[in-house]
Design an enzyme around this catalytic site. Structure first.
Site, mmCIF file in Angstrom:
data_model
loop_
_atom_site.group_PDB
_atom_site.id
_atom_site.type_symbol
_atom_site.label_atom_id
_atom_site.label_comp_id
_atom_site.label_asym_id
_atom_site.label_seq_id
_atom_site.Cartn_x
_atom_site.Cartn_y
_atom_site.Cartn_z
ATOM 1 C CG ASP A 28 49.524 -41.097 -21.676
ATOM 2 O OD1 ASP A 28 49.380 -39.879 -21.870
ATOM 3 O OD2 ASP A 28 50.213 -41.814 -22.427
ATOM 4 C CE LYS A 141 51.194 -42.005 -25.245
ATOM 5 N NZ LYS A 141 51.377 -40.728 -24.564
ATOM 6 C CD GLU A 183 52.558 -40.410 -28.990
ATOM 7 O OE1 GLU A 183 51.815 -41.068 -28.243
ATOM 8 O OE2 GLU A 183 53.109 -39.357 -28.637
ATOM 9 C CD GLU A 185 57.067 -36.859 -29.215
ATOM 10 O OE1 GLU A 185 56.472 -37.603 -28.405
ATOM 11 O OE2 GLU A 185 57.440 -35.702 -28.938
ATOM 12 C CE LYS A 225 49.640 -38.258 -28.630
ATOM 13 N NZ LYS A 225 48.911 -38.286 -27.363
ATOM 14 C CB SER A 296 46.044 -36.969 -29.054
ATOM 15 O OG SER A 296 46.286 -37.806 -27.947
ATOM 16 C CE1 TYR A 355 52.370 -38.779 -21.616
ATOM 17 C CE2 TYR A 355 53.432 -36.767 -22.365
ATOM 18 C CZ TYR A 355 52.313 -37.432 -21.936
ATOM 19 O OH TYR A 355 51.143 -36.748 -21.801
HETATM 20 P P1 13P Z 1 52.306 -33.885 -25.450
HETATM 21 O O1 13P Z 1 51.116 -33.249 -26.137
HETATM 22 O O2 13P Z 1 52.659 -33.228 -24.152
HETATM 23 O O3 13P Z 1 53.447 -34.081 -26.376
HETATM 24 O O4 13P Z 1 51.835 -35.323 -25.007
HETATM 25 C C1 13P Z 1 51.052 -36.080 -25.816
HETATM 26 C C2 13P Z 1 51.384 -37.498 -25.613
HETATM 27 O O5 13P Z 1 50.532 -38.288 -25.321
HETATM 28 C C3 13P Z 1 52.778 -37.931 -25.814
HETATM 29 O O6 13P Z 1 52.852 -39.310 -25.860
#
Ligand code: 13P
Length: 355
Positions: A28, A141, A183, A185, A225, A296, A355
């Site tokens: 994505d 997501k 997610e 992160e 995630k 993922s 991203y």
């Molecule tokens: P990466 O595995 O490259 O971190 O990407 C996963 C993702 O969907 C990040 O939002």
């Protein structure tokens, strides 16, 4: 429709996505980000080229044996393959569930520190999600990003705002029948050690689930995630894979409710082989909760594939994708033998990654 209407379906979709031995392929990337990937192999960022590359991923025979779902960018969800069949149909033929990135990207967080952001896209989300469902998507997501810095980030404000956004998103897409991948992160940027990452990650994930409770998110029909619990990319600390696997599982056990069916890690800049090895070691451990521990991955599944494809070599690209998909499938059952599948040894970490 309401969340109650979709509950059974959400639970079944989440269980299919988090099946042991399968994981999610994240494809994505925004148009700008895929442009950077294509530029690395001297391919121009046109719709035709994006279609050719993603079409190659979605026609890889046998992919469904290792991959349960694929996260698409909006363009791809509504796109046809060069042979005229929709990308959604291609995925369905492989037994791969189509998903969709629904967030509208990161914005500066007013009142926060310089690097802090919130994730946008809540306006009209229930309606958008319903259109995506009609187009064949069954999960979604939303990526919120937090960073650890020497001067106190993430701030309480950023933790609260990002947790709240994730929970509002999760509840909104569930109203339209999509399983939310939640997610939060934590970027690898920084010089902090692994204990600091663990402490912050615990706080962040607990805050996310408190916000989920307030918003009435149906946990059995959702997935988490997270990033793995690693030291900062510039840290002097050297932690072996076993330590990283143990710390990551400890963090999850302290913060993720047992009702969540699956934790699907992002790769976050880890190299292809490291992402498989850490996942494998996590699955060798005896754990306190029953959630499936899977993947993922974006970069860690696609990097070799993109290099091997190199703009026109479809069979080499598909072979490389299948190799990493199989490696991670085995890792999600704790039976991956390090080095048994080809991988690129290139470092995939990029500071301040968007991203
Ligand atoms: P990466 O595995 O490259 O971190 O990407 C996963 C993702 O969907 C990040 O939002």
């Amino acid at each position: 429709m309401t969340l109650n209407y979709y509950k059974e379906e959400l639970k079944n979709t989440a269980a299919s996505l988090a099946k042991a031995g399968k994981g999610i392929l994240a494809v994505d990337e925004s148009t700008k980000t895929i442009g950077k990937r294509l530029a690395s192999i001297n391919v121009e960022n046109t719709e035709e080229n994006r279609k050719a590359y993603r079409g190659l991923l979605f026609t890889t025979k046998g992919l469904g044996e290792y991959i349960s779902g694929a996260i698409l960018f909006e363009e791809t969800l509504f796109q046809n393959h060069t042979d005229g069949e929709s990308m959604v149909k291609k995925l369905e033929k492989l037994g791969v569930i189509p998903g969709i990135k629904v967030d509208k990207g990161l914005r500066p967080l007013s009142g926060g520190n310089d690097v802090e952001t919130f994730c946008s896209g809540l306006d009209g989300l229930v309606e958008r999600a319903s259109d995506y469902y009609s187009q064949g998507a069954r999960f979604a997501k939303w990526r919120a990003v937090l960073q650890i810095t020497e001067d106190g980030c993430p701030s309480k404000l950023s933790i609260k705002e990002n947790a709240w956004g994730l929970a509002r998103y999760a509840r909104s897409v569930q109203e339209s029948g999509l399983v939310p991948i939640i997610e939060p992160e934590i970027l690898m940027d920084g010089s902090h050690g692994i204990n600091k990452t663990a402490a912050i990650q615990e706080e962040v994930i607990k805050e996310v689930y408190m916000a989920c409770q307030l918003n009435g998110v149906y946990l059995e029909g959702s997935l988490l995630k997270p990033s793995m619990t690693v030291q900062g990319a510039d840290s002097k600390e050297q932690n072996d894979p076993q330590k990283i696997a143990e710390m990551t599982i400890r963090t999850m056990e302290r913060s993720v409710p047992a009702s969540v069916p699956g934790i699907v890690f992002l790769s976050g800049g880890l190299g292809e082989e490291a992402a498989s090895i850490y996942l494998n070691l996590m699955n060798k451990q005896i754990r306190k909760a029953n959630w499936n521990v899977g993947f993922s991955y974006g970069r860690a599944l696609q990097h070799s594939c993109l290099k091997e494809w190199n703009g026109n070599n479809d069979s080499a690209g598909q072979k490389a994708l299948l190799a990493r998909a199989q490696a991670n499938s085995e890792a999600s059952k704790g039976c991956y033998i390090a080095g048994s599948q080809p991988s690129s040894d290139e470092a995939l970490f990029v500071a301040g990654y968007k991203y």
